[in-house]
Design a protein around this motif. Structure first.
Motif, PDB file in Angstrom:
ATOM      1  N   ASP A 147       0.701  -1.108  -0.253  1.00  0.00           N
ATOM      2  CA  ASP A 147       0.181   0.297  -0.172  1.00  0.00           C
ATOM      3  C   ASP A 147       0.761   1.609   0.247  1.00  0.00           C
ATOM      4  OD1 ASP A 147      -1.655   2.461   0.810  1.00  0.00           O
ATOM      5  OD2 ASP A 147      -3.550   0.132   1.446  1.00  0.00           O
ATOM      6  N   ASP A 183       1.993   2.573   3.862  1.00  0.00           N
ATOM      7  CA  ASP A 183       1.094   3.781   3.282  1.00  0.00           C
ATOM      8  C   ASP A 183       1.113   4.928   4.675  1.00  0.00           C
ATOM      9  OD1 ASP A 183      -0.849   5.468   1.817  1.00  0.00           O
ATOM     10  OD2 ASP A 183      -1.648   4.509   3.555  1.00  0.00           O
ATOM     11  N   HIS A 196       2.162   8.866   5.170  1.00  0.00           N
ATOM     12  CA  HIS A 196       1.227   9.238   5.572  1.00  0.00           C
ATOM     13  C   HIS A 196       1.576  10.575   6.756  1.00  0.00           C
ATOM     14  CE1 HIS A 196      -2.265   9.133   3.024  1.00  0.00           C
ATOM     15  NE2 HIS A 196      -2.692   8.010   2.835  1.00  0.00           N
ATOM     16  N   HIS A 238      -1.326   3.033  -4.838  1.00  0.00           N
ATOM     17  CA  HIS A 238      -0.885   4.065  -5.266  1.00  0.00           C
ATOM     18  C   HIS A 238       0.407   4.691  -5.462  1.00  0.00           C
ATOM     19  CE1 HIS A 238      -1.909   4.835  -1.184  1.00  0.00           C
ATOM     20  NE2 HIS A 238      -2.439   4.637  -1.467  1.00  0.00           N
ATOM     21  N   HIS A 247       3.128   7.276  -3.049  1.00  0.00           N
ATOM     22  CA  HIS A 247       3.450   8.691  -2.131  1.00  0.00           C
ATOM     23  C   HIS A 247       4.223   9.987  -2.675  1.00  0.00           C
ATOM     24  CE1 HIS A 247       1.079   8.052   1.775  1.00  0.00           C
ATOM     25  NE2 HIS A 247       1.483   6.583   0.962  1.00  0.00           N
ATOM     26  N   HIS A 272      -0.932  11.394  -0.971  1.00  0.00           N
ATOM     27  CA  HIS A 272      -0.886  10.350  -2.117  1.00  0.00           C
ATOM     28  C   HIS A 272      -0.377  10.895  -3.324  1.00  0.00           C
ATOM     29  CE1 HIS A 272      -4.244   7.598  -0.397  1.00  0.00           C
ATOM     30  NE2 HIS A 272      -2.865   7.446   0.159  1.00  0.00           N
TER      31      HIS A 272
END
Ligand code: ZN
Length: 515
Positions: free
Chosen positions: A63, A343, A347, A384, A386, A471
């Motif tokens: 992810d 992910d 973030h 996706h 980043h 993202h």
């Protein structure tokens, strides 16, 4: 076992090949050219050859694992092995077939995990925020979503009697795992407590409920067979203390204990919530539900590795493959494995944990290649990217998480005379934190040291201040090996990855669906 050996591929011995010797021996590392013998399933004319039934299809999702994360992960993993790092290859980077994948959602240039995973597992590109619902239904609109459900690959196999599994280090009701077994107008409806009253009144069910009711609501299916991840709070009432953290409770408002309901739904089912129970449940062919944390599982860097802790992604992958093999008696099975927290670390502008979780995903893929035959399709991709960058002219072999040092080992400085790191982000929460620190320092920048930037909680620099790093919208890569892998090539729409898997499973998908 697949016919290549990762250990051989990262051998340190310089080869006699001239390019290799010149380029790498000075740094003590050299990479052998992979020699793949896996048969291509696509003929010279591009036609899909008749491949019969595959042993399995295993889809790995990192992810948020964009191309820069794969490159950085490769260097980081190589440096952990004592190499300079750049010459290293992750296990899946040695797969023979690679494509670039376009990740946009039907309504977003930069996508989210719900729309992207829905595209991969249904073949239909859709909106951000919805789980396996057609793009005709707006996000959050329960009524529009009812009737707009798009069948997933997992459902199509389950109704035909095939075995399936889903593994994630995020909550098992999170967007990526949830898109496989549920249909939801909003990815956030993980439990009834997360849903608006009106949506429940209109007949929409929360994602945890859809998972435990899967067999009952999917004629012909016995339910998802191996389910391992985090998020048990979504399965227990808010009146019930958590099994591991007595000061916490479940989240459900409807008073239902979904683990008890799941256990009562069929014979020979086991629920586990820590490593000791997980290990005791290995072997045999009963269905297993493992929920190892109230919310997401820990970052691999922070994981409690004792018996009362939680298993690694590689251990969960091994467990699931063993179970599904035992249950399938030679028929193909489908396993979805998500490294869900790459992910989350991104973030938070925290490259260290993103790298450790990328290495954990790599270990899970490696384990799968050891356990499956050449007749299994392994597909590794990201939903996706980043806003993560590798930049600033560090010298070869410079510590990936370190300050940038140039070709002669000199500390590189920016226009303000300050040192800087190789890794950074276009946006995120570190920008505001840095501005606050600078204000406290009389407006002067804080001078970074190697000790500061290599600390586990260090947040790499970001430019645009945001509560959470976002993202990114550039293509991600997909890596494949096994039957049908050769269809992973060129620049692909993300929903076409569904066809790669469905084509290999075409014989299974031609079976009549159960009632
Ligand atoms: Zn995300």
């Amino acid at each position: 076992m697949m016919s290549f050996n990762v250990a051989n591929l990262i051998g340190r011995k310089p080869l006699s090949g001239l390019g290799c010797a010149l380029a790498l021996t000075a740094l003590g590392g050299c990479v052998e050219t992979p020699n793949f013998s896996a048969e291509s399933a696509v003929t010279a004319t591009g036609q899909l050859a008749s491949v019969g039934a595959p042993e399995a299809v295993v889809l790995f999702i990192g992810d948020g694992m964009g191309v820069s994360t794969v490159t950085a992960g490769r260097i980081y993993a190589g440096q952990k092995l004592g190499l300079a790092g750049e010459e290293h290859l992750l296990s899946f980077e040695q797969f023979p077939d690679v494509a670039l994948v376009k990740t946009y959602n039907t309504d977003m240039q930069v996508p989210d995990s719900a729309g992207t995973m829905s595209a991969i597992v249904t073949g239909i590109k859709t909106r951000a925020g919805v789980l396996s619902i057609a793009p005709s239904a707006p996000r959050g609109d329960c009524k529009a979503a009812l009737g707009a459900e798009v069948e997933t690959l997992m459902e199509a196999l389950e109704v035909r009697g095939f075995k399936t599994g889903v593994v994630s280090t995020a909550t098992i009701t999170h967007a990526t795992p949830g898109a496989n077994y549920s249909h939801s107008a909003d990815r956030n409806w993980e439990s009834d407590a997360d849903m608006p009253e009106a949506a429940r009144a209109a007949g929409c069910r929360d994602i945890a409920q859809q998972l435990v009711e899967f067999a009952a609501s999917t004629p012909g299916s016995d339910g998802v067979d191996v389910i391992l991840g985090g998020g048990r709070a979504h399965f227990f009432p808010d009146s019930v203390p958590d099994s591991e953290y007595p000061d916490k409770t479940g989240k459900r408002r409807d008073g239902r204990d979904l683990t008890a309901e799941w256990l009562a739904g069929a014979d020979n089912r086991t629920y586990v919530w820590n490593t000791e129970q997980f290990e005791a449940a290995a072997g045999g062919s009963g269905q297993v539900l493992g929920l190892f944390e109230p919310s997401h599982m820990q970052f691999d860097a922070d994981r409690n590795t004792t018996a009362t802790g939680e298993p690694s992604l590689a251990a969960m992958t091994e467990f699931a493959i063993n179970k599904l093999k035992a249950m399938s008696s030679g028929k193909p099975f489908l396993l979805i494995v998500e490294g869900g927290r790459i992910d989350h670390a991104h973030h938070g502008n925290n490259a260290y944990r993103a790298m450790e979780d990328t290495v954990a995903l790599d270990a899970a893929v490696h384990r799968a290649t050891e356990m499956l035959s050449d007749n299994a399709l392994l597909l590794v991709t990201a939903d996706h990217s980043h806003t993560f960058t590798i930049s600033g002219y560090p010298k070869r072999g410079n510590p990936l998480l370190g300050l940038v040092r140039g070709p002669d080992g000199e500390l590189m400085k920016d226009l303000n005379g300050q040192p800087y790191t190789t890794l950074g982000y276009a946006n995120g929460s570190s920008a505001a934190a840095e501005a606050a620190a600078r204000a406290k320092n009389g407006g002067k920048p804080i001078t970074l040291t190697d000790e500061m930037v290599q600390a586990p909680n260090y947040q790499q620099t970001s430019s645009v201040p945001m509560r959470s790093e976002t993202h990114a919208g550039e293509d991600v890569s997909a890596y494949a090996i096994g039957p049908g892998a050769a269809a992973v090539r060129g620049v692909m729409e993300q929903n076409r990855l569904y066809n790669v898997m469905a084509d290999v499973l075409s014989e299974a998908l031609r079976q009549p669906a159960g009632r």
